[in-house]
Design a protein around this motif. Structure first.
Motif, PDB file in Angstrom:
ATOM      1  N   UNK A   1       0.836  -1.211   0.000  1.00  0.00           N
ATOM      2  CA  UNK A   1       0.000   0.000   0.000  1.00  0.00           C
ATOM      3  C   UNK A   1       0.866   1.254   0.000  1.00  0.00           C
ATOM      4  N   UNK A   2       1.895   1.239   0.858  1.00  0.00           N
ATOM      5  CA  UNK A   2       2.762   2.411   0.976  1.00  0.00           C
ATOM      6  C   UNK A   2       3.490   2.674  -0.339  1.00  0.00           C
ATOM      7  N   UNK A   3       3.930   1.578  -0.990  1.00  0.00           N
ATOM      8  CA  UNK A   3       4.625   1.731  -2.275  1.00  0.00           C
ATOM      9  C   UNK A   3       3.694   2.348  -3.312  1.00  0.00           C
ATOM     10  N   UNK A   4       2.436   1.869  -3.326  1.00  0.00           N
ATOM     11  CA  UNK A   4       1.473   2.408  -4.298  1.00  0.00           C
ATOM     12  C   UNK A   4       1.152   3.873  -4.019  1.00  0.00           C
ATOM     13  N   UNK A   5       1.104   4.236  -2.713  1.00  0.00           N
ATOM     14  CA  UNK A   5       0.860   5.640  -2.362  1.00  0.00           C
ATOM     15  C   UNK A   5       2.013   6.498  -2.872  1.00  0.00           C
ATOM     16  N   UNK A   6       3.249   6.003  -2.653  1.00  0.00           N
ATOM     17  CA  UNK A   6       4.426   6.779  -3.063  1.00  0.00           C
ATOM     18  C   UNK A   6       4.540   6.889  -4.570  1.00  0.00           C
TER      19      UNK A   6
END
Lengths: 291, 53
Positions: free
Chosen positions: B32-37
């Motif tokens: 999720x964090x990677x997709x947000x970034x």
């Protein structure tokens, strides 16, 4: 209106209908935070659940309601009566005990009965209880429908009354601090906006009645305006003296299994001066569009 | 010898990273964090409420 914050974060709300399910969702980390009863938040921490109170949901917004023709005109008149409370972990329960103490009444002089908030008005109308103490809009419901009257607003007997508090998972505070700050700022900004103009409150009643509460918008408009200080959305910082008072009373009547220190369950570090925050919005767009 | 130490250190670091993600971070949270970034997803937080004020 958008479905995300100015910073782009999507805050989803999830409606619950009872407190045990809320507790389960917190334990399983199904939700990042929740608006929960203040004494319940303290007990959850006493039980070892890693959460912290970071902000309040509102101030006041609770009333003691009795039958319109009950002849009860003051707190002493509640002696021997059956009064519904939302939960033993509700601050409304603490308030009833605080008032009994102040009026020199023994703690067992009123039969306090736990009942889910939506059932309070119907139980009063059916005559199975003599009155109830609950948060809005269920207090106003009996008044608006003509079978109940307000005995006391909390603003008149325990000013700046605290009912619901915002708790968040402790690991979010440690690992995603900016997210919690965004959430708290958003609540603070919308509270400031609500309290600065009665028209803002009317707009909010329309939108929240249709999209979140599924209540009659006129009931929410009544709650937010009769009188206008019936419920307040500013002064929402969790303050130690307020919480200490609740905690001591809750412990005294056996709601809390042990004394809990303010630092154990509260983290007021996200509170910012309201002067620094502004929602930069006048009126809400049509309540027809789902946010 | 130097090459073996280098490879060993890299494998060790990789193992520790995987263990850290598995035990502390969580693969979904990382994804999720990677997709947000990468701008493919918004950050999300679910907040519960009971309709009493």
């Amino acid at each position: 209106m958008t479905d995300h914050s100015d910073e782009g974060t999507l805050f989803r709300s999830r409606k619950f209908t009872d407190w045990p399910t809320v507790k389960e969702a917190l334990i399983s980390k199904d939700i990042g935070g929740v608006f929960i009863l203040a004494p319940m938040a303290m007990q959850l921490v006493a039980d070892g659940i890693p959460i912290k109170v970071v902000y309040l949901g509102h101030r006041d917004g609770t009333a003691i309601i009795v039958g319109k023709d009950s002849g009860i005109n003051d707190f002493k008149g509640l002696a021997g009566k059956t009064i519904a409370i939302p939960s033993r972990y509700a601050n409304q329960n603490i308030l009833m005990h605080k008032s009994m103490k102040e009026w020199g009444m023994p703690y067992d002089s009123i039969d306090l009965r736990e009942l889910p908030p939506p059932e309070h008005p119907t139980a009063l109308q059916a005559g199975t209880i003599d009155g109830y103490i609950v948060g809005e809009p269920f207090a106003a419901k009996a008044e608006v429908d003509g079978f109940g009257k307000v005995l006391y607003h909390t603003k008149d007997i325990w000013p700046e009354f605290i009912s619901c508090v915002l708790v968040v998972q402790e690991d979010l505070i440690e690992g995603r601090r900016e997210l919690i700050q965004e959430l708290v700022d958003g609540i603070a900004k919308s509270g400031k906006w609500l309290d600065e103009d009665i028209e803002h409150r009317m707009d909010a009643a329309e939108v929240s009645a249709k999209n979140y509460y599924f209540q009659d918008p006129e009931l929410l408009k009544y709650v937010l305006s009769k009188p206008v200080d019936r419920v307040k959305y500013t002064n929402l910082a969790p303050l130690k003296p307020d919480f200490d008072e609740i905690m001591e009373l809750a412990h005294e009547i056996g709601v809390l299994s042990r004394r809990v220190g303010f630092d154990e369950y509260a983290d007021p570090s996200f509170v910012r001066d309201l002067e620094e925050l502004d929602w930069n919005m006048d009126r809400l767009p049509s309540a027809e569009s789902k946010p | 010898m130097k090459r073996k130490v280098m490879i060993g250190a890299l494998v060790w670091a990789l193992l520790l990273t995987v263990a850290h993600i598995q035990l502390n971070v969580g693969w979904k949270a990382l994804s999720d964090e990677a997709q947000v970034r990468l701008g493919q997803k918004r950050r999300e937080l679910t907040v519960g409420f009971l309709p009493v004020t």
